[in-house]
Design a protein around this motif. Structure first.
Motif, mmCIF file in Angstrom:
data_model
loop_
_atom_site.group_PDB
_atom_site.id
_atom_site.type_symbol
_atom_site.label_atom_id
_atom_site.label_comp_id
_atom_site.label_asym_id
_atom_site.label_seq_id
_atom_site.Cartn_x
_atom_site.Cartn_y
_atom_site.Cartn_z
ATOM 1 N N VAL A 199 0.847 -1.178 0.000
ATOM 2 C CA VAL A 199 0.000 0.000 0.000
ATOM 3 C C VAL A 199 0.880 1.224 0.000
ATOM 4 N N VAL A 220 -15.933 -0.728 -5.404
ATOM 5 C CA VAL A 220 -14.513 -0.371 -5.388
ATOM 6 C C VAL A 220 -14.020 0.037 -6.764
ATOM 7 N N ILE A 241 -15.912 -5.775 1.155
ATOM 8 C CA ILE A 241 -14.660 -5.494 1.853
ATOM 9 C C ILE A 241 -14.739 -6.095 3.246
ATOM 10 N N TRP A 293 -10.622 -7.086 -0.339
ATOM 11 C CA TRP A 293 -11.920 -6.962 -0.986
ATOM 12 C C TRP A 293 -12.115 -8.071 -2.000
ATOM 13 N N ILE A 328 -5.980 -5.052 0.232
ATOM 14 C CA ILE A 328 -5.964 -3.602 0.441
ATOM 15 C C ILE A 328 -4.779 -3.221 1.318
ATOM 16 N N ASP A 329 -4.633 -3.868 2.484
ATOM 17 C CA ASP A 329 -3.531 -3.529 3.390
ATOM 18 C C ASP A 329 -3.305 -4.656 4.384
ATOM 19 N N TYR A 367 -8.215 5.340 3.189
ATOM 20 C CA TYR A 367 -7.659 4.889 1.922
ATOM 21 C C TYR A 367 -8.469 5.412 0.744
ATOM 22 N N ALA A 405 -9.298 4.389 -3.049
ATOM 23 C CA ALA A 405 -9.255 3.212 -3.901
ATOM 24 C C ALA A 405 -8.457 3.508 -5.171
ATOM 25 N N THR A 459 -2.808 -0.202 -6.243
ATOM 26 C CA THR A 459 -2.584 -0.066 -4.809
ATOM 27 C C THR A 459 -3.462 1.037 -4.230
ATOM 28 N N TRP A 460 -3.860 0.853 -2.987
ATOM 29 C CA TRP A 460 -4.680 1.820 -2.271
ATOM 30 C C TRP A 460 -3.764 2.843 -1.599
#
Length: 389
Positions: free
Chosen positions: A3, A99, A108, A119, A134-135, A175, A177, A184-185
């Motif tokens: 991320v 998203v 998510i 997600w 996402i992270d 974050y 999207a 990457t977020w």
């Protein structure tokens, strides 16, 4: 997939017997047939359930998570299919968001510790939804919220990093999207290492009414937290540039054992924003009158009201509240008289929950309640029939 941190550093087939009793003030009695309980899933410890039209047929479906499986429950018969299965992905919170901006709803979800946010990309079918990261750098995630933080018309995602570990300890992040599903977020740290005490749940709203949405959270405290670090509700003031890290913290109250959920809402309709909250690891609900945060308690007999939702359930123009207490196992809604005086109406005495959502489940124009059953090991919804009586 890493991320990127911003360089500027931020919601029938099986039907249970309906029953309703009420705890009310002498001047207002509830109709005992006004809500009907429906069970749409049984058999697994479930912390979170959300609803939305995932199949594109105009009906709201439900996605729940139990025992490492993401179940899609398809309305109206609630047939369920497994969208994702991983024994390491037992999720504690979830949200709905388009998203990839392709016109359908994606899912998510988060794991508490070690922290994981992912997600599932809705591909228009009932299988093989693509899992995307996402992270995995925020830990102790006990809050997840979708909202437009930067006011650009595109939903963003907010999460907490409640544990004192990792690169973002005791923080709150948001974050953006990516433009493409594989992207990457962008992470921005709003509450930067100043949210100790095992934070729970999140809020987004313009607390000080300056035109910018602020971020809120609460800390449950208790024996697992560092002494003196929890039992508070607070908000972080959005700067002119929401991508700036280290937003300014403002305390609402630090005398709230078990503090968890909170919403920004004008409870008493005086034109100023208030905070409506619950103590999910303590007792009862309360609201804080803005701007000086004078507290009023209600529903004080409930133990562990770990979930909270606000909506106008009786369609009288003011905001009411609802919860399902995980410890006392009572589901209730709280009728606001428009001035911040709440009457308690009990729906159920045998249902535990971690999560509750309010939405029109059956498309009849009123607001129902969706509950993720936690130790009750089910997913249920309560049909609001007040208009029909």
């Amino acid at each position: 997939m890493p991320v990127l941190q911003n360089s500027a550093s931020q919601m029938l087939f099986l039907t249970a017997v309906s029953f309703l009793t009420a705890i009310v003030s002498p001047s207002h009695a509830a109709d005992p047939t006004a809500w009907v309980k429906h069970t749409l899933f049984e058999g697994g410890h479930c912390n979170t359930a959300v609803a939305g039209d995932f199949t594109g047929d105009g009906l709201d479906d439900v996605i729940s998570n139990s025992q490492g499986k993401c179940h899609l429950h398809i309305a109206p018969d609630w047939k369920h299919v497994v969208l994702h299965e991983n024994p390491k992905h037992n999720c504690i919170h979830s949200e709905v968001m388009d998203v990839d901006q392709d016109g359908d709803l994606d899912y998510i979800a988060v794991r508490y510790n070690p922290g994981l946010i992912f997600w599932l990309e809705n591909n228009g079918t009932l299988k093989d939804w693509k899992w995307r990261l996402i992270d995995d750098q925020v830990h102790g995630i006990h809050g997840l919220l979708v909202g437009d933080v930067d006011q650009n018309g595109i939903p963003d995602l907010i999460a907490n990093s409640g544990l004192p570990k990792g690169p973002f300890p005791e923080s709150v992040v948001w974050y953006r999207a990516p433009m493409e599903p594989e992207g990457t977020w962008t992470r921005t740290v709003a509450a930067q290492k100043d949210a100790p005490g095992l934070t729970h749940y999140l809020g987004l709203g313009d607390v000080n009414q300056d035109g910018r949405p602020d971020i809120l959270t609460a800390a449950k405290g208790g024996p697992q937290a560092k002494p003196g670090s929890g039992d508070w509700f607070a908000w972080w003031e959005a700067p002119n540039n929401s991508l700036q890290s280290g937003w300014k913290k403002h305390l609402i109250s630090d005398k709230e054992p078990g503090a968890s959920n909170l919403f920004v809402v004008d409870v008493d309709q005086d034109g100023r924003n208030d905070i409506l909250a619950s103590r999910g690891h303590g007792k009862g609900l309360c609201w804080f009158k803005g701007p000086n945060w004078e507290r009023t308690d209600f529903g004080s007999d409930l133990e562990g009201p770990h979930c909270l939702t606000i909506d106008d359930f009786d369609a009288d123009g003011d905001m009411d509240a609802a919860t399902c207490a995980k410890d006392s196992k009572i589901t209730a809604w709280f009728e606001n008289d428009g001035q911040g005086n709440f009457t308690t109406h009990k729906l159920d005495e045998d249902q535990a929950a971690y999560d509750i959502r309010s939405l029109d489940m059956d498309g009849d124009g009123d607001l129902d309640l969706l509950v993720a059953g936690q130790t009750s090991k089910n997913v249920v919804w309560y049909e609001n029939r007040m208009k029909k009586e």
